[in-house]
Structure formats: structure tokens, C-alpha cells
Scaffold this active site. Structure first.
Site, PDB file in Angstrom:
ATOM      1  CE1 TYR A 105       0.762   0.215   4.397  1.00  0.00           C
ATOM      2  CE2 TYR A 105      -1.538  -0.267   4.824  1.00  0.00           C
ATOM      3  CZ  TYR A 105      -0.267  -0.019   5.281  1.00  0.00           C
ATOM      4  OH  TYR A 105      -0.040  -0.008   6.621  1.00  0.00           O
ATOM      5  CD  GLU A 106      -0.432   4.933   2.192  1.00  0.00           C
ATOM      6  OE1 GLU A 106      -0.565   5.785   1.302  1.00  0.00           O
ATOM      7  OE2 GLU A 106      -1.313   4.706   3.038  1.00  0.00           O
ATOM      8  N   GLY A 107       1.237   3.078  -2.585  1.00  0.00           N
ATOM      9  CA  GLY A 107       2.062   2.920  -3.779  1.00  0.00           C
ATOM     10  C   GLY A 107       2.900   1.674  -3.616  1.00  0.00           C
TER      11      GLY A 107
END
Lengths: 611, 611
Positions: free
Chosen positions: B442-444
């Protein structure tokens, strides 16, 4: 919900083209006489196995993970919905006895086929597959060293699948170190023994799939020497059968609890309490470790197959998702939507090709070992049997550790292809990661496999087994080093194989150089196994690429299968094989960087007064 | 049950000795005026934070995993037992506003301290820590680009912890690719907007910890251009507050379901349905992506900290187990039992040292970036602010991806130290692995971080940011290349740093060489980030080793802390840094091995008619 298709095309390529298995099998009277050496027949069996696995076993995988096994207050265990019905169909179709000896009701098929089927089963549902998998291990040990009486009573029931088997080794304080187990056996004077102790982590230890469960238990006979030389192997049935096989009284072995685990929820991992349970000696007194190794070697290859099967199914699903999921633009565009299928992005291709390259090489290794097992057991020529046995001994720890490490990593990378969806249970990818993790731990941790490889299999016989394989590699390298298609790979392989030899020499010298020699072996082992694994996979990829290029050159590549092989080999040598460069450096660094000050680094003071 | 002790000694070493943070902070009037620049004060805050985390947050970690969050039929979500009470104590003690501006009720502490505390929280209980973590992100974005009215209404409540925040980016069809989101905003004509759409994977998206939840939502204003240039950022509160902050009507945003995930069960990962919900514009129309990046950069460093904290706690527990577990003999013996503590076996030490080396370097990187954030925001000298900002921009993707990859790997290796027990839930190790896995996604995803690093941060400005860091490294190498203690490390580092430069040139040239240039960047990015990460960690380890050796030489190493640093640096360069050898080869191999035939390798035909 994840899908799975047995990789039949690739299995047949390995069996028929890479290994030319039918020629080898036809030279063995056992298979010739059983009519189980024919390539077409073996292919049909695989097709049928695939149908069974995809239809009956696959649909239970997520159910098994969600429901797990449930133990009631009396120690009875219920498996997840559908497990029992599928197991019954499995038995009805005769699958448990696929490679078992016809004299015990088996079908006398080569390991080649049963191991291919095992890969399918673990790809579809590893937790379910462990029930028959453990039975197979019990069959092997009993068939090898059991008395005729025990064999006649138990083997037909195990081969038919009516009864299942377990391996009872680990105790709460003794896992890797079986020399310190405490479970006791005392002679009842009537040919039976009384077994008392606690075993943990017993896979398929208690369940409702079969009428009876046959535990093979390591225990210490009263008066035996300490350590591994005082351990014997006993057969302890859940219900004690009469001589006609009918079930008698309940034996004194009870499931005390089930473990809550990271994965393989559908398999019952039991604590088994033996309280004066009646058991029968299997093999010789105090030779239990040797006998158990018969099961463990099979179990280790079986565990390697779990890495292979889980890598394959994770790869298949990542591939399907990558074709389907539209995200980010690519030039040139391949979709009229606002985004392109993510399979076009090179980093996604890198993750997918990693899966393909590791699983296909793993399959080639597994089936090569399977055919070698067949040769070891059934070839008429003793020298051939010995050569095959040495190869199996040498490569089994690689099959176990390298294949499960790669399988776990492939599962993780395949999960990564899914982005956030990979973390969500319903997509099934996170289950593959959780299920794959145990393969690196059980049946001897991968660190122990590495010690077995470097210490026992390579150094202990002065490198003879290694030299035999090195000779095969060297001959291959010399034959193909100028080859247009694979010359570059062969050069890389040749250098790495030479380096493997010289690294072995260096470690071997250090090992004999003083009291810290054992530490040098321990320090190098894991990296050594991984290096060795790449040499083996490199050899197999080079061979597969050569075969495939010849087919292409001959105009036989109608569907691109062979081009796929050639290009995956290229990827393997360009992107995965270079790990050997790092490993060579870390192996050379030796134990010195690990011999740190315990107090300073770990805050630990060895209690030397006790030593 | 796993234990956790905040690594205070190491944190203070990094802050005070490696970074000499108080000198830097004292040069910034903001901290000077807030009286938050003093090393002793910062140390006391850390001690207090450690007490809170170890006492209140740690005991809820396994409970949170077991219970998870529960959503009722109305969309209300209950967090696990104890989460709410701990959160209340957290707020009562003023922790949510630790580094927030005093004008909004914050304590004006440096990021240095809040980031150290965040590491502790994620080490103790990552799922719990995500609730305040998300609020912090919302605070950052709102404080940076919100209107005064929005700030005055929302920031005090967020800083006090009464209200929490979320980031609403992902939609079912749009994760990495936010340019294709569909959530719509229409102007209500009264200063507010009407927001409609579905957001998924919203961490802390709905829960019972706070009275109100402030969603920051990416949506597309009617008539905006396609792609990322048509996206705006909106604030959508769960309850619409009156101007005095009292809660008014329930807004049209409802939790449609919670995801069942591999880990972080204690955090509610929500599907949020916005159905004409009232929202307010944050920042400028169509600049939503830029504004969201303010949150995302903080979130990316925060995610990196999860890798660090989980690596640390997994390492601590593996270390404790390795001292305690007796298994296999070792020469010389260190126990009078039949087996020795497994910490004596070199391969176990290798796994432990891997944990120590990666976490301590990660901590140095995280705190270096934290101090750089403080400098970027508050240094009086614009050139210093720019320099620090460039460093943060360059190293944030490394902090996110390298630290979470290492954190996951350390968790896996630490689990391995436990053998079979590592797979069993009660020991807690398998939870660390499951919880650590999300950080890579997550978060890229870490693949996206790698593209951000290589494409945007390194190549897009012609390598200027990289050159600036390279200058720092070069000066360090030149100063210390003849050093007795670290000369060897510095030479390795110098070579790798030069190689990083030359690899960047090669990729940069390929990137501009034609239509496939973007593929070359994409193909190299992940390996490039890992190579770069090792250069950064190598630099930090060499610096720490030099500092520590000076202390030893000066007679200041009373408890062996500095010897521990010196020996861990040696391990790092001997056993981990050599990964760069493999990475250099795979980077050089480029995109060619990935540019395989789609039909042959993947069974996929791009539908070019649609392109």
C-alpha cells in the site's frame, strides 16, 4: 476465487522430451512387467489425475482455509466441509496406491507419475493433499523395513486409503534435535511395546477421513543409549486391528489439541498424547532414525513439491490477473480503455517470469529426481541404482529447500502483482503465501537441509557425489559451449559449476582446520545450497532451451511452447542466475563476520561454567 | 506472547551522535522558540513514549489480530477490545499533536521525535497505530493547503485526537492509476460540493475511536479534464460540524463493508460509499493529486517505519528465543544440558544479524529523513531548506520500499529462527509476517516507489538530486578511504556509488533512445532502488562504525554498545551489501529479457485493433 489448471503440457515435455522417461523405464523389468512404462499410458494417467484434482480437490481449498479443522472435547477432529467426500472419491479411484507395489494392492506406477500428481494436488489444495501425502510416507517406511506380519496387516489398508499414516517425530523441546526426544517405549513381552510421551506438530495427526490412523513414532526404548543412536521406530495404530484387519480397541493415543497456524488450516496439526499406547517395532532396535529417514526423504521431496505447486498456482493466477487488470498507460497502447493490461509493464513481466522460470525449472528437477528414484529402486544394473541413489541423496535437500524458498518467493511476488487485492482473502493469493511458508520450516528447516547438503552429502564423502554430478555438467558444458542458442548460458553455467567446486574445496579445508571448522560449514551452508540450486536450475534451463531451440529450428513450434522455453531460459540467466555473484561473495566471507562478541552484539553471556 | 522494548539506546545514538540533531534543531527558530530543540528534552519524550507504547499499545496487538474489526448492519464498526481505551489515553497524554503546530494545539516537537515514536508504535501494534497515523496525514495536508476556515474548524480537533482522518484514493478499478478514478464532485453553490462514488481499501475508514472522521477524498469535478489533471481534493466529514465544532447531521458516507485481510486485522479497511456526501474543497481545483502527495509522502515514510518497527520487534523476539531454545550441540559447549542455545549456531546468528543490520540502518535512515523534514520546513536558510527537501524527495521512495522489503524479509527470517513454533499463532511471529506484508503493497506498491525514484526523482531532473547526494558520499569516501577501521567498507561503498552513477547514465541514455525508453526505466527500477538502498545503508553503516570505533578507541564503550555497532557493520558489508553484485548484473541486463513474445510465453495476444 483462484483457478488452477494442471501444467500437463509442461509435465509431458519434461517427462518425454527432457528425460525421455519411457526409454529409461522400459529398461526396468518392474515397470515393464507392470505395464507401467509406456509414455502414452503415463500421459493418460496424468490427464485423469488433472481432471480429478481440478474438479474435486481445487474447490475445497478456500473452504479448508476458512473453516479449518475442529477438535471436540473428546479429541475427535472434524476436517473442513467436503474434505471427506473428496478423499473417498480419491480412494475409490485408486489414487492412494498409484505408485505402490501391486503385491499390496498398488498400481505399480513409476514415482515419475505419482510425483507429478502430487505437484497437482499441492497446487490445488496443499492442506488436503497432506493427508494422503503422510500416508504415502508411512507406506514407504513400512514397506522398506517392516516385518512381513506388519506389512500384511497394514500395507493393503494404507494403499487402499482406508487407513492413513503419520510421522510422529517432534516433541515440545525437540524439533531439529531429535537426539533429545523423551518419548519412551517399554517391552510388553508379547511382541508389542508400550509407548508414552507427547508429540507435537503432527500433520494429519487426527481426523475423520479414515477409519484408522497408523502413527509411526520415534521413541526411546528403556536402556537405550543417549542421542540419536538410542531411538527406535514404532507403529502405533489409533485402533488396534485384529489379524483380519477388523478394528479392535481404541489405543492410548489421543489428540490433546490442534495448533492455530499461519496457514494449511485444512490440515489437522495435532498434539498427540501417547499414554501407554501399544506399538510394534518397525525395523531394528535403535535404528529408528535411519528408518525414519526413508520417510523423511520422501517427505522432503514432497515438501519441495509444495513449493513447486504453490508457486505454479500463484503464478497462474497472477498471470490471469495481469492480463485482465487495466492500470496505467503504456506505449504502444494495447487497449482502447484509459489504461492498459498490466502485463505490458516490464516490472510486472519481471514478476511473472520469475514465477515461470522457477516453477518450470523446479518441475524439471522434481521429475528428474522422481525418475532417479525409480532407477534407484528398480534398475537391474547395480551401478545405475547406486548412481541414481547418490543423485537423489545429493539433490533431495536442494529439492526441499530451494524449491520451497523459491515457491514462497514466487507466491509473494505473484501476490504483489495483485496490488492491494493481493492482501484481501477472497482473491486467494494471501492464502498461497501463508500455505507456502510452512514448506521452508517443516520436514527439517531449510537451514537444516543446507547442512545436510554441505556437511553430509558433499563433504562427508570427500565430494564424491558432487564430483559425479560435476562430471555430468562438465560434459554438457564441453558439448555445448560453442552452441549458438545456449553457448552463453553454458559458459555462465560452466563458470558457476567450477566456482561451486572451488568454494567446496575452500569450505572443506576450513572445516578440517580446527575446532571452529564445524562453524565454517554452518556459516556457509544456506548460501551454498542456494548457489548449488542455481547451478542445477541453470543446467536444466540450458538443456531445456537447447531442446526447444532444436524444435523451433525443425519447424515444430506450432503454439509457441518452445519459444516460451527459449525466452524463459534467457530471462533466467539474465535476471535470476546472477544471484550467484552475491552468493559467491557471502560464502567466501565465511564465519568470521558471524563470530561476533555475544555480549556486545546480542546482549548474551554464554554460561561457560556449565559447559 | 511476543515482547517489545523500544530501542531507545539506538534511537538516542542516531539522534545525538550520528545526526547531532540538537545542533541542527537549535539553528531553527521554530524549535528554538517552542523550546523543543534540546537533546535532553527529546530524550525524555522518547522515554515517556516508550513507556506508553510498551504498557498500553503492545498488549493489544494479538487481541487485535484475533478479534479484528466488526461492522454491524448499519455500517458502524467496532474496533477490537481495548483499542478505544488505549486511544483515549493516547489523546489524554497529548500524543496525537506531538509534532503539530502549537497554533493548532500541537506541541511543536520535531519530526525527529514523532517519527521515532511512530517506529515504536508500529513495532508494538501496527494496526492500532494506523488510526492516529492516518490522522497525522490528514493534518499535514489540511495544514499545508486548507483554507483558514477549514483549518480553524478541523485542525484543533484532529490535533487533539478527538477526530481522526483518512485518505480516500483507491477505487475498485483504480489503485496505482488514480488518473482513472470516477468519484464525482458537483458544486452545491454554497461553498460545498456533493461527492458521489465508491472508495475501497480505506484504512481506519470507519471505527469507534473518535466522534468524527474527516475523510480526505480525491474526486473529479464536473467538467474537469481527464486523467490526473482533473482531480481535486475534498474534505468530507462523517458528521458535519457547526462552526463551533459541535457535531451536526450525519453525512452521506457509509461503510459498505470491511475487507478480510491477510493481516493488520485490528485496523478497519473499509469500503466507503459516498452518496451525495457534502464536502469542501481542499486547496485548488484540479490540483488534488499534488495536494494528496503531501499526505502520501508522509504516509510513505510512515509505511517505511512499519517495515522498520516490525523488523525490530520480530528481531527482538527471535533473539530472545535463540538465547532460550536448546537444540543441537556446538563445540565449544555453552550449556550443561544435552543441547546448546541455538544462538551459538552460525546460521542462526546470520538470521539474527540480518535483522539487526537492516533495522539499525533503517532507523538511521528514518531519523535522518525526519531531521531533513524538520530542516525542509523550518530552517531559516532557503538553500538549506531546498537541499533538505531534495534529499527527502530522493530518499522517501527508498525509505518506503527498501525498509518495507527488508522489514518483511527480517520478519520472515526471524520467524524461521523459531522453527515450527514460528508458524503457530500464539508465538506471534506469523502475525509480524502477515502484518509486514502490506507495507510492500500500500501507499504505492514498492514497484511504484521504484519508478518514482528512478523515473521522477533521479532521471527527471537530469540526476541533480542524485549528484548532490553523490557529492556527500564522495566527500565521505575521500575522507576515510585510508581509515584503519572503515577503509575497507569505504572502498566498497565508493565503488558501488560510482557504479550507481554509471548505471544511472546507462539507463538514462536508454530511456531517451526511443519509444521503448520508458520500458527500460520500468525494467530496471526495482533492482535500481535496491542497489541504491544498499548504497545509502552502506554509507550509514560506515559512518556509524567510524563513530563507534572512535568511542571504543577513546575508552568509552562500557557496555559493548559500540563494539556491537562495529561488528554489525562488518556483518553488513560481508553478508548483505554483496547483493549489489547481483543487482548490477540484473540492472545491466535491461528490458531485453523481459521483452518476450506474449503469445509464446504468456499465452496472451494484445488486442492491437483496440490500441
Amino acid at each position: 476465487m483462484p483457478t488452477y489448471k494442471a501444467p500437463l503440457r509442461d509435465m509431458k515435455f519434461v517427462m518425454n522430451e527432457l528425460l525421455e522417461a519411457d526409454q529409461h523405464l522400459a529398461a526396468m523389468p518392474y515397470y515393464k512387467d507392470n505395464d507401467t512404462a509406456d509414455a502414452d499410458l503415463l500421459g493418460q494417467v496424468l490427464d485423469e489425475a488433472a481432471r480429478f484434482v481440478e474438479t474435486e480437490v481445487l474447490p475445497l481449498n478456500q473452504v479448508g482455509d476458512r473453516e479449518g479443522c475442529v477438535r471436540d472435547e473428546h479429541g475427535n477432529v472434524t476436517t473442513p466441509s467436503g474434505f471427506k467426500a473428496a478423499y473417498r472419491k480419491f480412494c475409490d479411484a485408486g489414487w492412494p496406491g498409484l505408485d505402490a507395489d501391486p503385491q499390496w494392492g498398488g498400481q505399480g506406477m513409476p514415482h515419475l507419475v505419482s510425483i507429478a500428481m502430487n505437484e497437482m494436488i499441492t497446487g490445488a489444495n496443499v492442506a488436503w493433499g497432506m493427508y494422503p501425502g503422510l500416508s504415502h510416507g508411512a507406506y514407504s517406511a513400512l514397506a522398506a523395513v517392516g516385518t512381513d506380519e506388519l506389512k500384511q496387516l497394514y500395507l493393503p489398508k494404507i494403499v487402499s486409503g482406508e487407513w492413513s499414516g503419520t510421522m510422529c517425530l517432534t516433541e515440545p523441546h525437540a524439533g531439529t534435535d531429535l537426539g533429545i526426544i523423551r518419548t519412551k517405549a517399554s517391552d510388553n513381552g508379547d511382541g508389542s511395546y508400550s509407548i508414552t510421551g507427547t508429540k507435537i506438530f503432527i500433520s494429519a495427526g487426527e481426523h475423520d477421513l479414515t477409519d484408522n490412523i497408523v502413527h509411526l513414532v520415534l521413541a526411546r526404548l528403556e536402556g537405550s543409549p543417549a542421542g540419536t543412536k538410542g531411538i527406535s521406530l514404532f507403529l502405533v495404530p489409533k485402533f488396534i486391528p485384529a489379524s483380519d484387519g477388523s478394528l479392535g480397541e481404541r489405543n492410548g493415543v489421543v489428540c490433546g489439541s490442534l495448533e492455530h497456524k499461519m496457514g494449511i488450516h485444512g490440515n489437522a496439526t495435532a498434539v498427540l498424547n501417547f499414554d501407554g499406547a501399544r506399538g510394534w517395532l518397525v525395523g531394528e532396535v535403535n535404528k529408528g532414525m535411519n528408518h525414519m529417514f526413508i520417510m523423511m526423504n520422501a517427505a522432503r521431496l514432497g515438501t519441495g513439491l509444495q513449493g513447486l505447486g504453490l508457486g505454479e498456482v500463484a503464478y497462474q493466477n497472477a498471470l490471469a490477473y495481469a492480463k485482465d487488470r487495466l492500470q496505467m498507460r503504456h506505449e504502444p497502447r494495447v487497449s482502447r480503455e484509459a489504461a492498459d493490461p498490466i502485463i505490458v509493464h516490464p516490472d510486472v513481466r519481471r514478476m511473472l517470469l520469475t514465477g515461470k522460470a522457477y516453477t518450470e525449472a523446479g518441475r524439471a528437477l522434481a521429475l528428474w529426481l522422481a525418475l532417479s528414484l525409480d532407477t534407484e529402486h528398480h534398475h537391474p544394473d547395480e551401478a545405475k541404482r547406486k548412481e541414481a541413489g547418490d543423485l537423489v541423496a545429493l539433490l533431495t535437500p536442494i529439492a526441499k529447500a530451494f524449491m520451497t524458498d523459491n515457491g514462497f518467493n514466487v507466491a509473494v511476488q505473484s501476490q504483489q502483482v495483485f496490488g492491494g487485492h493481493g492482501y484481501i482473502a477472497e482473491w486467494g493469493m494471501e492464502q498461497f503465501v501463508r500455505d507456502a511458508r510452512i514448506g521452508q520450516i517443516y520436514e527439517g528447516t531449510n537451514g537444516i537441509q543446507a547442512l545436510d547438503l554441505l556437511g553430509r552429502k558433499v563433504l562427508m564423502d570427500g565430494g564424491k557425489k558432487l564430483q559425479s554430478l560435476a562430471g555430468t555438467l562438465q560434459a554438457f558444458v564441453e558439448e555445448h559451449e560453442g552452441d549458438e542458442a545456449i553457448g552463453d548460458y553454458v559458459n555462465q553455467l560452466g563458470k558457476a559449476a567450477q566456482q561451486l567446486g572451488s568454494l567446496t574445496m575452500v569450505i572443506g579445508q576450513k572445516a578440517m582446520s580446527g575446532p571452529e571448522g564445524a562453524d565454517e560449514v554452518n556459516a556457509a551452508a544456506v548460501d551454498f545450497l542456494r548457489f548449488f540450486g542455481h547451478v542445477v536450475y541453470g543446467y536444466l534451463w540450458a538443456r531445456m532451451a537447447k531442446l526447444a531451440q532444436d524444435k523451433i529450428d525443425g519447424g515444430f513450434d506450432k503454439d509457441g511452447f518452445y519459444l516460451g522455453k527459449v525466452q524463459t531460459a534467457k530471462f533466467y540467466f539474465a535476471k535470476l542466475f546472477p544471484e550467484t555473484k552475491a552468493l559467491a561473495a557471502t560464502i567466501k566471507a565465511g564465519n568470521d563476520p558471524l563470530a561476533v562478541d555475544d555480549r556486545a552484539v546480542f546482549g548474551w553471556e554464554p554460561d561457560l561454567a556449565h559447559a
